[in-house]
Design a protein around this motif. Sequence first.
Motif, PDB file in Angstrom:
ATOM      1  N   LEU A  44     -25.289 -52.973  62.806  1.00  0.00           N
ATOM      2  CA  LEU A  44     -23.859 -53.241  62.962  1.00  0.00           C
ATOM      3  C   LEU A  44     -23.029 -52.172  62.260  1.00  0.00           C
ATOM      4  CD1 LEU A  44     -21.542 -55.093  63.873  1.00  0.00           C
ATOM      5  CD2 LEU A  44     -21.844 -56.371  61.733  1.00  0.00           C
ATOM      6  N   LEU A  45     -23.408 -51.798  61.041  1.00  0.00           N
ATOM      7  CA  LEU A  45     -22.670 -50.761  60.328  1.00  0.00           C
ATOM      8  C   LEU A  45     -22.767 -49.430  61.057  1.00  0.00           C
ATOM      9  CD1 LEU A  45     -23.585 -51.584  56.612  1.00  0.00           C
ATOM     10  CD2 LEU A  45     -21.537 -52.229  57.889  1.00  0.00           C
ATOM     11  N   ASP A  46     -23.943 -49.124  61.584  1.00  0.00           N
ATOM     12  CA  ASP A  46     -24.111 -47.902  62.368  1.00  0.00           C
ATOM     13  C   ASP A  46     -23.148 -47.903  63.557  1.00  0.00           C
ATOM     14  OD1 ASP A  46     -26.430 -45.591  62.913  1.00  0.00           O
ATOM     15  OD2 ASP A  46     -25.543 -46.378  64.750  1.00  0.00           O
ATOM     16  N   HIS A  47     -23.078 -49.034  64.240  1.00  0.00           N
ATOM     17  CA  HIS A  47     -22.191 -49.163  65.398  1.00  0.00           C
ATOM     18  C   HIS A  47     -20.728 -49.032  64.990  1.00  0.00           C
ATOM     19  CE1 HIS A  47     -20.599 -50.695  69.199  1.00  0.00           C
ATOM     20  NE2 HIS A  47     -19.869 -51.545  68.490  1.00  0.00           N
ATOM     21  N   VAL A  48     -20.345 -49.678  63.893  1.00  0.00           N
ATOM     22  CA  VAL A  48     -18.954 -49.627  63.442  1.00  0.00           C
ATOM     23  C   VAL A  48     -18.549 -48.198  63.090  1.00  0.00           C
ATOM     24  CG1 VAL A  48     -17.434 -50.276  61.528  1.00  0.00           C
ATOM     25  CG2 VAL A  48     -18.817 -52.023  62.672  1.00  0.00           C
ATOM     26  N   VAL A  49     -19.387 -47.494  62.350  1.00  0.00           N
ATOM     27  CA  VAL A  49     -19.054 -46.119  61.975  1.00  0.00           C
ATOM     28  C   VAL A  49     -19.020 -45.219  63.202  1.00  0.00           C
ATOM     29  CG1 VAL A  49     -19.797 -44.109  60.652  1.00  0.00           C
ATOM     30  CG2 VAL A  49     -19.945 -46.378  59.631  1.00  0.00           C
ATOM     31  N   ALA A  50     -20.013 -45.344  64.088  1.00  0.00           N
ATOM     32  CA  ALA A  50     -20.054 -44.501  65.288  1.00  0.00           C
ATOM     33  C   ALA A  50     -18.857 -44.764  66.195  1.00  0.00           C
ATOM     34  CB  ALA A  50     -21.356 -44.737  66.049  1.00  0.00           C
ATOM     35  N   THR A  51     -18.477 -46.024  66.329  1.00  0.00           N
ATOM     36  CA  THR A  51     -17.324 -46.357  67.168  1.00  0.00           C
ATOM     37  C   THR A  51     -16.033 -45.822  66.561  1.00  0.00           C
ATOM     38  OG1 THR A  51     -18.441 -48.348  67.968  1.00  0.00           O
ATOM     39  CG2 THR A  51     -16.053 -48.253  68.233  1.00  0.00           C
ATOM     40  N   THR A  52     -15.900 -45.934  65.257  1.00  0.00           N
ATOM     41  CA  THR A  52     -14.719 -45.391  64.585  1.00  0.00           C
ATOM     42  C   THR A  52     -14.643 -43.886  64.772  1.00  0.00           C
ATOM     43  OG1 THR A  52     -14.874 -47.166  62.937  1.00  0.00           O
ATOM     44  CG2 THR A  52     -13.490 -45.277  62.374  1.00  0.00           C
ATOM     45  N   GLN A  53     -15.776 -43.205  64.643  1.00  0.00           N
ATOM     46  CA  GLN A  53     -15.812 -41.768  64.900  1.00  0.00           C
ATOM     47  C   GLN A  53     -15.430 -41.467  66.343  1.00  0.00           C
ATOM     48  OE1 GLN A  53     -19.851 -40.807  63.819  1.00  0.00           O
ATOM     49  NE2 GLN A  53     -19.320 -40.394  61.676  1.00  0.00           N
ATOM     50  N   GLY A  54     -15.880 -42.328  67.269  1.00  0.00           N
ATOM     51  CA  GLY A  54     -15.558 -42.116  68.675  1.00  0.00           C
ATOM     52  C   GLY A  54     -14.072 -42.225  68.954  1.00  0.00           C
ATOM     53  N   PHE A  55     -13.425 -43.237  68.394  1.00  0.00           N
ATOM     54  CA  PHE A  55     -11.977 -43.361  68.574  1.00  0.00           C
ATOM     55  C   PHE A  55     -11.250 -42.177  67.928  1.00  0.00           C
ATOM     56  CE2 PHE A  55     -12.790 -47.988  69.311  1.00  0.00           C
ATOM     57  CZ  PHE A  55     -12.143 -48.087  70.524  1.00  0.00           C
ATOM     58  N   ALA A  56     -11.787 -41.645  66.838  1.00  0.00           N
ATOM     59  CA  ALA A  56     -11.198 -40.450  66.230  1.00  0.00           C
ATOM     60  C   ALA A  56     -11.323 -39.251  67.167  1.00  0.00           C
ATOM     61  CB  ALA A  56     -11.878 -40.147  64.902  1.00  0.00           C
ATOM     62  N   ARG A  57     -12.478 -39.086  67.793  1.00  0.00           N
ATOM     63  CA  ARG A  57     -12.669 -37.942  68.698  1.00  0.00           C
ATOM     64  C   ARG A  57     -11.730 -38.025  69.901  1.00  0.00           C
ATOM     65  NH1 ARG A  57     -18.036 -38.132  66.760  1.00  0.00           N
ATOM     66  NH2 ARG A  57     -18.557 -39.852  68.151  1.00  0.00           N
ATOM     67  N   ILE A  58     -11.495 -39.242  70.393  1.00  0.00           N
ATOM     68  CA  ILE A  58     -10.563 -39.381  71.511  1.00  0.00           C
ATOM     69  C   ILE A  58      -9.179 -38.894  71.098  1.00  0.00           C
ATOM     70  CG2 ILE A  58      -9.376 -41.060  72.985  1.00  0.00           C
ATOM     71  CD1 ILE A  58     -11.993 -42.709  72.908  1.00  0.00           C
ATOM     72  N   GLY A  59      -8.739 -39.258  69.906  1.00  0.00           N
ATOM     73  CA  GLY A  59      -7.445 -38.804  69.423  1.00  0.00           C
ATOM     74  C   GLY A  59      -7.403 -37.305  69.193  1.00  0.00           C
ATOM     75  N   GLU A  60      -8.502 -36.739  68.718  1.00  0.00           N
ATOM     76  CA  GLU A  60      -8.553 -35.304  68.453  1.00  0.00           C
ATOM     77  C   GLU A  60      -8.558 -34.485  69.734  1.00  0.00           C
ATOM     78  OE1 GLU A  60     -11.295 -35.775  64.401  1.00  0.00           O
ATOM     79  OE2 GLU A  60     -12.175 -35.170  66.312  1.00  0.00           O
ATOM     80  N   ASP A  61      -9.393 -34.917  70.705  1.00  0.00           N
ATOM     81  CA  ASP A  61      -9.613 -34.124  71.918  1.00  0.00           C
ATOM     82  C   ASP A  61      -8.636 -34.460  73.036  1.00  0.00           C
ATOM     83  OD1 ASP A  61     -11.768 -33.124  70.546  1.00  0.00           O
ATOM     84  OD2 ASP A  61     -13.252 -34.344  71.594  1.00  0.00           O
ATOM     85  N   GLY A  62      -8.050 -35.640  72.979  1.00  0.00           N
ATOM     86  CA  GLY A  62      -7.174 -36.063  74.057  1.00  0.00           C
ATOM     87  C   GLY A  62      -7.926 -36.402  75.325  1.00  0.00           C
TER      88      GLY A  62
END
Length: 203
Positions: A44-62
């Motif tokens: 679960l923690l792995d998923h939470v961190v990976a998902t948070t990173q994913g939402f960050a990448r969407i904001g960074e890359d557009g």
Amino acid sequence: MNQVPDPRPTYERAADQMTALIASVRPELLDAPTPCEEFTIRDLLDHVVATTQGFARIGEDGRVTEGVFEQPLQVPDDGWAEAYAKARDGLVAAWLDDARLETRYAMGWADLSGREVLAAATMDAVAHGWDLARALGRGEGLDEELGEYALAVARRMAPGDQRGEGVPFGPVLTAPDGADAYGRLAAWLGRPADWTPEGRVVA
């Protein structure tokens, strides 16, 4: 959905709640079960961190790339709080520009504004906060307003008649009478609202 308020302050509250929960996880609990049937606390923690990173990448890359939420992680047992803090800081920084909130993103299941993407990120953090709290044996103390917010987002973005292959939620379950917002959110997303590690209702 076009008039979604700025979700960034609410995300920060949800992330604060998640931060406190992760900080309370001892390494010896990482292999304990969670309401997400296939996940241990470590998963679960792995998923939470990976998902948070994913939402960050969407904001960074557009843009939304394949596997954006599925990056492999190598986090030591005592490193989850630091990993989440870094991912959270990255997400917040990536969405500082107000223009990102008005950008449209093809998320696979829907075309969403940045406001809606961040609302989904907030719902994800709130829902998994409940998962983690339950896995730790906690039944009270979560922010009820966050639960109500996440439930409203989930009902809009994860309709009960759109479940099945490719949808990361099980069929809608019935919440017990008197269930709080988190119990109703859990049931809406396909988790038993009265789940506990021992199969008993938490007081």
